[in-house]
Design an enzyme around this catalytic site. Structure first.
Site, PDB file in Angstrom:
ATOM      1  N   ASP A   1      -0.986 -65.302 -13.162  1.00 46.68           N
ATOM      2  CA  ASP A   1      -1.696 -64.200 -13.811  1.00 46.68           C
ATOM      3  C   ASP A   1      -1.278 -64.137 -15.274  1.00 46.68           C
ATOM      4  O   ASP A   1      -0.225 -63.611 -15.600  1.00 46.68           O
ATOM      5  CB  ASP A   1      -1.350 -62.897 -13.077  1.00 46.68           C
ATOM      6  CG  ASP A   1      -2.022 -61.686 -13.708  1.00 46.68           C
ATOM      7  OD1 ASP A   1      -2.700 -61.855 -14.741  1.00 46.68           O
ATOM      8  OD2 ASP A   1      -1.869 -60.584 -13.173  1.00 46.68           O
TER       9      ASP A   1
ATOM     10  N   LYS B   1       0.766 -51.316 -23.993  1.00 50.52           N
ATOM     11  CA  LYS B   1       1.427 -51.522 -22.699  1.00 50.52           C
ATOM     12  C   LYS B   1       2.790 -52.190 -22.897  1.00 50.52           C
ATOM     13  O   LYS B   1       3.695 -52.018 -22.101  1.00 50.52           O
ATOM     14  CB  LYS B   1       0.540 -52.390 -21.815  1.00 50.52           C
ATOM     15  CG  LYS B   1       1.011 -52.525 -20.376  1.00 50.52           C
ATOM     16  CD  LYS B   1       0.002 -53.329 -19.588  1.00 50.52           C
ATOM     17  CE  LYS B   1       0.483 -53.640 -18.194  1.00 50.52           C
ATOM     18  NZ  LYS B   1      -0.492 -54.501 -17.501  1.00 50.52           N
TER      19      LYS B   1
ATOM     20  N   ASP C   1      -6.699 -51.271 -12.631  1.00 48.69           N
ATOM     21  CA  ASP C   1      -5.946 -52.320 -13.306  1.00 48.69           C
ATOM     22  C   ASP C   1      -5.735 -51.851 -14.730  1.00 48.69           C
ATOM     23  O   ASP C   1      -6.668 -51.811 -15.524  1.00 48.69           O
ATOM     24  CB  ASP C   1      -6.745 -53.637 -13.267  1.00 48.69           C
ATOM     25  CG  ASP C   1      -6.117 -54.707 -14.144  1.00 48.69           C
ATOM     26  OD1 ASP C   1      -4.962 -54.538 -14.555  1.00 48.69           O
ATOM     27  OD2 ASP C   1      -6.804 -55.710 -14.406  1.00 48.69           O
TER      28      ASP C   1
ATOM     29  N   GLU D   1       0.337 -56.940  -9.868  1.00 45.68           N
ATOM     30  CA  GLU D   1      -0.964 -57.524 -10.235  1.00 45.68           C
ATOM     31  C   GLU D   1      -1.283 -58.814  -9.475  1.00 45.68           C
ATOM     32  O   GLU D   1      -2.372 -58.940  -8.919  1.00 45.68           O
ATOM     33  CB  GLU D   1      -1.041 -57.722 -11.752  1.00 45.68           C
ATOM     34  CG  GLU D   1      -1.356 -56.406 -12.455  1.00 45.68           C
ATOM     35  CD  GLU D   1      -1.087 -56.414 -13.949  1.00 45.68           C
ATOM     36  OE1 GLU D   1      -0.889 -57.499 -14.510  1.00 45.68           O
ATOM     37  OE2 GLU D   1      -1.081 -55.328 -14.539  1.00 45.68           O
TER      38      GLU D   1
END
Lengths: 563, 445
Positions: free
Chosen positions: A168, A69, A7, A146
């Protein structure tokens, strides 16, 4: 050989592997399960990843970077010291750290991995993630969404059937997926999300609100003060709603300010962001044609879902409490590890199949004759939330007389004008001359299980086919550049693993030294000096003892866990 | 193909059986292994499932009275219409109206309205839950008066806030200078109760109407530009109220033109967020545009000596005719030299300019000069990529170096296979791009 599941998060990353007795999360060199996605270089030019780097964000902000990211799939580069890094390279460094941890833990070489990406990541961002894996020496077996990974973890854990809504909310992205489980099938019905909504944005909003109310320009703060403010707000965010909150001592420019982070204040700051989070939820339900009453369970994933406000908003939307029996921080890594096991055809998972959807509409540009100044119209080819893998053909024809070439622009998005959508690349094919509209080509879009797109073009009249990779993708590298990037990263070395604990402690001590004043400062300075002396003595038992006592000593200054 | 055949079962009206059959088949056709078979199977499954569900539903309705489909949406619509038609007084009433009354209205309306077989999922998200709320409050109402009082107080608070916010909206709308600054509207987002659906919906409706009327008025004033609420503000508010997520509801509320004014603008806007905003650390953040990689061709032809001579002559003529002539004229005017002397200087100037212009043009993204372009030539480095500016300067210098040898130089150049002396010296190529590309495509096709 095991395929690990990773992850790769905005704030934290984690890594797991499926073994005979289920998924095991891989501890990093500090023995922790979460590795902050922070990369830095120390003064000697050596590489630091994880908690040690995170501690250094304050004192060495020019040589350390977090939350990169967000820059995946863009042309932005970050300068650390004298070197420039792209987000892909920085991610590759985090992946390499995780890979080495897994190798040390499993005692074997790891060359393959499943990496999770936000469901709402676009094609460029997915390609960048895959490339990051390659730069870290990992063959990326699969990119898994994810929320889907989280659902896999939950599905296997709960063994329940029905419709699940996965929310999420991570550090930087928000994803919504609606899944159905039955007879070992996990079918994703719809995905939606927001690539710029996560825990970081809440902290960002808090900082803006504080500075706005105190009438202070952000640029007037030193980088150290900015980082410090960030950390204070970050930990205040976690404490919101807990009793006994102390006012924060903020150091802003030349003045010192007391700030009470009350729940009312936080609610005010968070409301616009929470409202933004509602939109993808509504859209996913609309796309899946599933109103709230058909959802059997709402599952929360991602560290930011711990926020009380978010939970109560979800509770109100669905009239029930959301579930989160699995640790929201690691559940995605667990799911990715399971997917890794699925890929290597682990016998235990034989009767499980996963189907996913493509979260965006993909299409091409066509000439807009109504109002040319607005740019081309968008011609959708693969509609969003189509089940993947999928391959769809649409025909387009020449737009002017004696056209000799046809350019196919590849776009992703929901707007009817291409200029408002995400540009993925283009390819050109030659066509025979003729009056307009006579020559036509078939454009075939194929979208695979990884969420990566391929484009084939066939000219009808002469039957020639062109299968080209998309060019001009932001952040993409050609072979030569890839080799150069590999060399550049290979030149960066980690410190010996066993040193990491000491380095993390010293980095933390230095951070506390920066944020404390007066006698506290002296005490920390003395403790660090003492610790240095013992380290130089190289007596292992002494060092172990000193580590424990320094840890305890530093805990007195902040009981906060930054992770 | 018949979906039932693909699934391998008899047509039935049991969705569960369809799912079971699909699960069995899917495990034989994993999406990884056989994408096409999977797509076929999946669409068969969807088709069969739809048929089975419809049949199951019709069987149920045949046996039992139709389950009343709860559609709260018209009720809210009704309420909201009043908002549009009447003044603020009624707006207050909209919210303050006892929920029980709204609920009964909802039920009565719903019994009148046609049962809708396809539930409007769009509205459902927001409104299904408000039904729940309404239902809950109804029960509570009967429970205790005290709760009723507390609720009234809470409602009063919301009404006051609603009025206050709308007053601020009107105030901002009156100030043409700040109307389009997004931060001027942040008070909407931070207003309390925004997370409550009913409040959000009503406020969103009122703000929508104010914006739409404002923009409509601005658009109708012909000739003269008038401020209107621009896309950035609309996009921000859209995030708060979710207008574009549910356009149908707004088209029901307002006449088409009015709703169009905002939805057209919203359609045009897309959220572009700065990805760098949340990045922490790093001494510098820069944006490096991806280099546009020249299409890699597999076949290359060098430009011929003849072609290149023609190109050079064309370029020199171009520079001389445009700038050289001017330069000569100016030199004559300024220095009073004779025409032939000034012409010499003018030629020198244009030659110098020619060298500089060639250098810049060859290193630019066109990679060619006008003369070379006419012949389809391009200048590349030895990897057939674009020549850098320093590298290009070296190329021009190499060219200057070879000029003194022109007596035998042109002769040598004829035998160098199109890769001339100064090309070799500076490690650059002049390729016949047009021919190379044609060949490339021919071989590829």
């Amino acid at each position: 050989m095991a395929i690990i599941g990773i992850d790769l998060g905005t704030t934290n990353s984690a890594c797991g592997v499926l073994q005979e007795d289920g998924v095991t999360l891989v501890p990093n060199r500090l023995g922790e399960l979460l590795t902050p996605s922070v990369v830095g270089l120390d003064d000697a030019g050596e590489l630091i990843v994880g908690r040690t780097a995170k501690e250094r964000l304050i004192n060495h902000s020019d040589r350390t970077v977090a939350a990169f990211k967000r820059l995946m799939g863009t042309d932005h580069k970050v300068k650390l010291g004298r070197q420039l890094f792209s987000a892909t390279e920085l991610s590759a460094l985090v992946l390499r750290a995780l890979k080495e941890d897994a190798e040390a833990f499993l005692g074997e070489e790891i060359t393959e991995a499943v990496i999770s990406v936000p469901a709402y990541f676009n094609d460029n961002q997915r390609h960048a993630t895959k490339l990051a894996g390659e730069l870290a020496g990992l063959k990326v077996e699969r990119l898994i969404n994810e929320p889907t990974a989280a659902a896999v973890a939950y599905g296997l854990h709960e063994k329940r059937e029905g419709n699940f809504l996965i929310l999420d909310l991570g550090g930087g992205t928000f994803d919504v997926s609606i899944l159905e489980f039955f007879d070992g099938i996990m079918e994703v019905h719809a995905s939606a999300g927001d690539n710029f909504l996560g825990g970081e944005d809440f902290v960002e909003a808090m900082i803006d609100s504080v500075l706005n109310e105190l009438n202070i320009e952000k640029s007037s703060l030193s980088p150290r003060q900015q980082q410090n403010l960030y950390m204070q707000m970050e930990s205040a965010k976690r404490r919101i709603g807990q009793p006994g909150a102390q006012p924060l001592e903020l150091e802003l420019g030349k003045e010192k300010v007391q700030w009470v982070a009350s729940s009312e204040w936080f609610e005010k700051v968070a409301t616009p962001l929470l409202l933004r989070a509602k939109r993808p939820i509504e859209r996913a339900m609309r796309d899946a044609d599933m109103p709230p009453q058909t959802i059997d369970e709402v599952v929360l994933v991602g560290g930011s879902t711990r926020m009380g406000l978010f939970r109560s908003m979800v509770g109100r939307m669905f009239g029930r409490l959301p579930s989160c029996h699995l640790d929201p921080d690691t559940v995605v890594a667990i799911g990715a590890a399971i997917q890794g096991g699925l890929k290597s055809r682990n016998a235990a998972l034989d009767d499980i199949v996963l189907t996913d959807v493509c979260p965006y509409t993909l299409g091409t540009g066509i000439v807009n004759e109504d109002s040319p100044d607005q740019g081309d119209y968008f011609l959708p080819i693969i509609d969003r939330n189509t089940v993947v893998p999928v391959s769809i053909v649409r025909q387009v024809c020449t737009a002017s007389d004696n056209q000799t070439e046809l350019r196919i622009d590849v776009y992703q998005g929901e707007n009817r004008l291409v200029k408002k959508n995400v540009y993925l690349g283009e390819l050109s094919v030659p066509v025979p001359k003729g009056p307009r509209g006579q020559e036509a080509v078939d454009i075939r879009y194929s979208y695979d299980m990884n969420g990566l797109l391929e484009v084939d073009v066939k000219v009808i009249s002469n039957g020639k086919t062109y299968n080209k990779l998309i060019e001009f993708t932001p952040g993409a590298l050609n072979e030569k550049e890839k080799t150069a990037a590999l060399e550049k990263l290979a030149a960066l070395k980690f410190h010996p693993r066993e040193d990491e604990v000491n380095r993390a402690l010293v980095a933390r001590g230095e951070r506390l030294y920066e944020s404390c004043l007066g006698p506290q400062r002296d005490a920390i300075s003395r403790a660090l000096g003492e610790f240095d002396r013992i380290l130089n003595g190289q007596n292992q038992t002494e060092i172990k003892k000193a580590q424990a006592s320094l840890q305890e000593f530093l805990d007195r200054f902040d009981g906060e866990d930054w992770i | 193909m018949n979906p039932w055949v693909i699934l391998g079962i008899e047509p039935c009206d049991d969705p569960r059986a369809v799912k079971r059959a699909y699960a069995v088949k899917l495990k034989q056709n994993r999406p990884d292994d056989n994408p096409e078979a999977f797509q076929q199977l999946h669409s068969a499954y969807k088709q069969a499932l739809k048929v089975a569900q419809t049949r199951a539903r019709s069987r149920q309705t045949g046996e039992a009275p139709p389950e009343s489909v709860v559609r709260p949406e018209p009720a809210v619509a009704e309420v909201a219409l009043e908002t549009v038609e009447a003044a603020d007084a009624i707006e207050a009433a909209v919210i303050s109206e006892p929920r029980a009354a709204v609920a009964t209205e909802a039920t009565s309306l719903q019994s009148n309205s046609e049962p809708a077989p396809e539930a409007e999922v769009g509205e459902a998200a927001a409104q299904a839950q408000s039904v729940e709320l309404i239902a809950n409050t109804c029960e509570e109402d009967t429970e205790a008066d005290k709760e009723q009082a507390a609720e009234d107080a809470a409602r009063q608070l919301r009404i006051d806030e609603y009025r206050r916010v709308l007053e601020v909206v009107d105030e901002v709308l009156r100030d043409p200078l700040t109307i389009n600054r997004e931060d001027r509207w942040h008070f909407l987002g931070t207003s309390p109760y925004m997370l409550e659906d009913e409040y959000n919906w009503n406020l969103g409706l009122a703000v929508f109407e104010r914006f739409a009327r404002f923009n409509q008025k601005a658009a109708n004033r012909k000739g003269k530009y008038r401020t209107h609420v621009t896309e950035n503000v609309l996009a921000y508010c859209d995030q708060l109220f979710g207008w574009s997520g549910n356009p149908r509801a707004y088209y029901q509320q307002f006449d088409e033109d009015l709703a169009d004014t905002l939805f057209d603008a919203l359609q045009l806007d897309s959220e572009e967020r700065d990805p760098t905003s949340a990045i922490r650390g790093g001494s510098k953040l820069i944006r490096q545009k991806t280099k546009v990689v020249a299409e890699q061709l597999n076949y290359y032809f060098f430009g011929s000596v003849l072609g290149r001579s023609v190109a050079v002559i064309l370029d020199i003529l171009l520079v001389h005719l445009t700038i050289g002539v001017f330069a000569t004229a100016i030199i004559m005017k300024v220095s009073g030299l004779s025409e032939s002397d000034a012409g010499l200087y003018g030629a020198l100037v244009s030659t110098g300019l020619y060298l500089i212009a060639t250098w810049l043009a060859e290193c630019s993204e066109w990679q060619t000069t006008p003369g070379k372009w006419l012949l389809g030539y391009r200048v590349t480095d030895k990897n057939f990529g674009r020549v850098g500016y320093w590298h290009g300067l070296w190329r021009s210098f190499s060219f200057l170096l070879t000029i003194p040898t022109y007596k035998i130089g042109w002769f040598i150049n004829c035998f160098l296979g199109g890769n001339l002396m100064h090309d070799r010296l500076s490690r650059t190529h002049v390729i016949n791009y047009r021919k190379s590309r044609e060949e490339h495509l021919r071989r590829q096709g």
